[in-house]
Design a protein around this motif. Structure first.
Motif, mmCIF file in Angstrom:
data_model
loop_
_atom_site.group_PDB
_atom_site.id
_atom_site.type_symbol
_atom_site.label_atom_id
_atom_site.label_comp_id
_atom_site.label_asym_id
_atom_site.label_seq_id
_atom_site.Cartn_x
_atom_site.Cartn_y
_atom_site.Cartn_z
ATOM 1 N N ASN A 62 84.741 65.168 17.932
ATOM 2 C CA ASN A 62 85.163 64.057 17.073
ATOM 3 C C ASN A 62 84.433 64.082 15.728
ATOM 4 O OD1 ASN A 62 86.696 61.791 16.425
ATOM 5 N ND2 ASN A 62 85.148 60.361 17.213
ATOM 6 N N VAL A 63 84.369 65.274 15.133
ATOM 7 C CA VAL A 63 83.733 65.443 13.822
ATOM 8 C C VAL A 63 84.663 66.274 12.948
ATOM 9 C CG1 VAL A 63 81.380 65.287 14.726
ATOM 10 C CG2 VAL A 63 82.506 67.525 14.598
ATOM 11 N N SER A 64 84.272 66.488 11.709
ATOM 12 C CA SER A 64 85.089 67.273 10.787
ATOM 13 C C SER A 64 84.879 68.768 11.044
ATOM 14 C CB SER A 64 84.706 66.941 9.341
ATOM 15 O OG SER A 64 83.391 67.402 9.075
ATOM 16 N N PRO A 65 85.867 69.617 10.672
ATOM 17 C CA PRO A 65 85.703 71.073 10.813
ATOM 18 C C PRO A 65 84.485 71.604 10.046
ATOM 19 C CG PRO A 65 88.009 70.535 10.455
ATOM 20 C CD PRO A 65 87.234 69.261 10.236
ATOM 21 N N GLU A 66 84.145 70.958 8.926
ATOM 22 C CA GLU A 66 82.990 71.375 8.149
ATOM 23 C C GLU A 66 81.695 71.190 8.933
ATOM 24 O OE1 GLU A 66 80.341 72.638 5.239
ATOM 25 O OE2 GLU A 66 82.470 73.041 5.566
ATOM 26 N N THR A 67 81.610 70.087 9.690
ATOM 27 C CA THR A 67 80.429 69.830 10.520
ATOM 28 C C THR A 67 80.299 70.909 11.586
ATOM 29 O OG1 THR A 67 80.593 67.453 10.167
ATOM 30 C CG2 THR A 67 79.304 68.176 12.059
ATOM 31 N N VAL A 68 81.444 71.287 12.192
ATOM 32 C CA VAL A 68 81.431 72.348 13.202
ATOM 33 C C VAL A 68 81.046 73.675 12.563
ATOM 34 C CG1 VAL A 68 82.864 73.693 14.788
ATOM 35 C CG2 VAL A 68 83.090 71.203 14.695
ATOM 36 N N ARG A 69 81.544 73.937 11.340
ATOM 37 C CA ARG A 69 81.216 75.192 10.652
ATOM 38 C C ARG A 69 79.706 75.320 10.455
ATOM 39 N NH1 ARG A 69 79.557 77.247 6.253
ATOM 40 N NH2 ARG A 69 79.218 75.202 5.302
ATOM 41 N N ARG A 70 79.063 74.209 10.078
ATOM 42 C CA ARG A 70 77.617 74.238 9.860
ATOM 43 C C ARG A 70 76.872 74.459 11.179
ATOM 44 N NH1 ARG A 70 75.963 69.336 5.927
ATOM 45 N NH2 ARG A 70 74.029 70.553 5.859
ATOM 46 N N ALA A 71 77.403 73.887 12.269
ATOM 47 C CA ALA A 71 76.779 74.081 13.585
ATOM 48 C C ALA A 71 76.872 75.552 14.003
ATOM 49 C CB ALA A 71 77.453 73.192 14.618
ATOM 50 N N ILE A 72 78.058 76.159 13.793
ATOM 51 C CA ILE A 72 78.255 77.563 14.147
ATOM 52 C C ILE A 72 77.367 78.456 13.287
ATOM 53 C CG2 ILE A 72 79.923 79.458 14.196
ATOM 54 C CD1 ILE A 72 80.286 77.373 16.415
ATOM 55 N N LYS A 73 77.186 78.070 12.015
ATOM 56 C CA LYS A 73 76.338 78.863 11.113
ATOM 57 C C LYS A 73 74.899 78.907 11.631
ATOM 58 C CE LYS A 73 75.487 81.064 7.221
ATOM 59 N NZ LYS A 73 74.053 81.253 7.332
ATOM 60 N N ILE A 74 74.408 77.793 12.175
ATOM 61 C CA ILE A 74 73.064 77.770 12.760
ATOM 62 C C ILE A 74 72.979 78.755 13.918
ATOM 63 C CG2 ILE A 74 71.438 76.373 14.097
ATOM 64 C CD1 ILE A 74 72.255 73.967 12.462
ATOM 65 N N LEU A 75 73.993 78.724 14.789
ATOM 66 C CA LEU A 75 73.995 79.617 15.955
ATOM 67 C C LEU A 75 74.088 81.078 15.534
ATOM 68 C CD1 LEU A 75 76.330 77.625 18.398
ATOM 69 C CD2 LEU A 75 73.833 77.573 18.206
ATOM 70 N N GLU A 76 74.807 81.341 14.446
ATOM 71 C CA GLU A 76 74.870 82.708 13.917
ATOM 72 C C GLU A 76 73.509 83.146 13.391
ATOM 73 O OE1 GLU A 76 79.186 83.734 12.147
ATOM 74 O OE2 GLU A 76 78.182 82.073 11.115
ATOM 75 N N ASP A 77 72.845 82.273 12.679
ATOM 76 C CA ASP A 77 71.564 82.612 12.075
ATOM 77 C C ASP A 77 70.498 82.964 13.110
ATOM 78 O OD1 ASP A 77 72.650 82.189 9.600
ATOM 79 O OD2 ASP A 77 71.825 80.156 9.352
ATOM 80 N N VAL A 78 70.584 82.378 14.289
ATOM 81 C CA VAL A 78 69.590 82.664 15.333
ATOM 82 C C VAL A 78 70.111 83.659 16.363
ATOM 83 C CG1 VAL A 78 68.394 80.469 15.073
ATOM 84 C CG2 VAL A 78 70.326 80.615 16.642
ATOM 85 N N GLY A 79 71.259 84.268 16.067
ATOM 86 C CA GLY A 79 71.761 85.350 16.910
ATOM 87 C C GLY A 79 72.366 84.934 18.230
ATOM 88 N N ILE A 80 72.886 83.720 18.296
ATOM 89 C CA ILE A 80 73.500 83.255 19.554
ATOM 90 C C ILE A 80 74.987 83.604 19.581
ATOM 91 C CG2 ILE A 80 74.033 81.220 20.966
ATOM 92 C CD1 ILE A 80 71.496 79.944 19.856
ATOM 93 N N VAL A 81 75.667 83.516 18.441
ATOM 94 C CA VAL A 81 77.091 83.844 18.352
ATOM 95 C C VAL A 81 77.330 84.728 17.140
ATOM 96 C CG1 VAL A 81 77.745 81.652 19.435
ATOM 97 C CG2 VAL A 81 77.695 81.825 16.936
ATOM 98 N N GLN A 82 78.516 85.332 17.116
ATOM 99 C CA GLN A 82 78.988 86.091 15.973
ATOM 100 C C GLN A 82 80.341 85.527 15.575
ATOM 101 O OE1 GLN A 82 79.073 90.154 17.300
ATOM 102 N NE2 GLN A 82 76.892 90.497 16.887
ATOM 103 N N SER A 83 80.572 85.456 14.290
ATOM 104 C CA SER A 83 81.824 84.888 13.805
ATOM 105 C C SER A 83 82.405 85.798 12.740
ATOM 106 C CB SER A 83 81.593 83.490 13.231
ATOM 107 O OG SER A 83 82.797 82.945 12.752
ATOM 108 N N ALA A 84 83.670 86.140 12.904
ATOM 109 C CA ALA A 84 84.332 86.997 11.924
ATOM 110 C C ALA A 84 85.802 86.612 11.843
ATOM 111 C CB ALA A 84 84.194 88.468 12.311
ATOM 112 N N LYS A 85 86.392 86.779 10.672
ATOM 113 C CA LYS A 85 87.797 86.449 10.501
ATOM 114 C C LYS A 85 88.659 87.303 11.406
ATOM 115 C CE LYS A 85 87.521 84.861 5.714
ATOM 116 N NZ LYS A 85 88.018 85.061 4.310
ATOM 117 N N GLY A 86 89.552 86.651 12.097
ATOM 118 C CA GLY A 86 90.454 87.355 12.994
ATOM 119 C C GLY A 86 89.893 87.572 14.377
ATOM 120 N N SER A 87 88.541 87.416 14.531
ATOM 121 C CA SER A 87 87.924 87.629 15.840
ATOM 122 C C SER A 87 87.493 86.330 16.502
ATOM 123 C CB SER A 87 86.703 88.552 15.696
ATOM 124 O OG SER A 87 87.076 89.786 15.152
#
Length: 225
Positions: A62-87
């Motif tokens: 129940n938040v904006s996509p931008e809030t989720v994007r920032r959350a995912i960016k944190i997880l990327e920075d600490v090596g928990i997830v990877q995010s790429a266009k199309g994947s």
């Protein structure tokens, strides 16, 4: 199957969100990152699997996509997830998820302890003030009673070196010398009521004496001779 598990976790997240906000001022996107890291560590999202898209996660939390994007960016920075266009968003490390959760838990614990310490200091100061005020009231009340009510006994301790130790109340002519009447003796944790003229005065005794407003001074002078 993932959707069902996610709903359960989201419900848990909503249930604890207010508590987490009260406990510490953590941004919403970071709380989402922590929650996702917990879900990864718990096996709700396995290594190599895709996490729902940002729009789906935004709806779940129940938040904006931008809030989720920032959350995912944190997880990327600490090596928990990877995010790429199309994947999409792919889980890359359960171990890093544990490290991230553990780091946050430690910080939260320190903040909690700091709050508890401040609260205890505040309560101690309040309690000290209450004790101080109560002692003053007792002193003030006792002083007033001594001057207004002769039936309220004063308490005098027999200290070592007193010349009257071992003698009876009658022998020292207590009433004649002080104008006070011994109505009780506290001895070894017990109270002797109306001890009478033949009661001995022992070291450590606390004499309960009634008399007029000058009795206390006369008693202290007599026992100090």
């Amino acid at each position: 199957m993932h959707v069902e598990k996610s709903i359960v976790k989201v419900n848990d997240f909503i249930a604890v969100e207010d508590i987490m906000q009260q406990r510490t001022q953590i941004p919403t996107y970071e709380r989402i990152a922590i929650d996702l890291a917990n879900r990864i560590y718990d096996g709700k999202f396995k290594v190599g699997e895709k996490i729902h898209g940002r729009s789906t996660l935004a709806s779940e939390y129940n938040v904006s996509p931008e809030t989720v994007r920032r959350a995912i960016k944190i997880l990327e920075d600490v090596g928990i997830v990877q995010s790429a266009k199309g994947s999409g968003i792919i889980v890359s490390s359960r171990e890093n998820a544990f490290k991230y959760i553990n780091r946050f838990s430690s910080l939260e614990t320190i903040k909690d302890l700091e709050k508890q310490m401040k609260s205890l200091f505040s309560k101690r100061e309040e309690l000290d003030q209450q004790i101080f005020d109560t002692v003053n009231k007792i002193i003030d009340y006792s002083g007033k009673l001594r001057h207004t009510n002769p039936m309220v006994p004063i308490e005098v301790e027999i200290v070592p070196g007193c010349s009257h130790i071992g003698k009876t109340i009658s022998e020292v002519k207590f009433w004649q010398n002080t104008g006070g009447t011994v109505v009780g003796i506290k001895r070894n944790g017990k109270l002797i009521i109306s001890p009478g003229p033949y009661a001995s005065i022992l070291e450590g005794d606390v004499l309960l004496i009634i008399g007029d407003e000058k009795t206390y001074d006369r008693v202290m002078h007599f026992l100090g001779e």
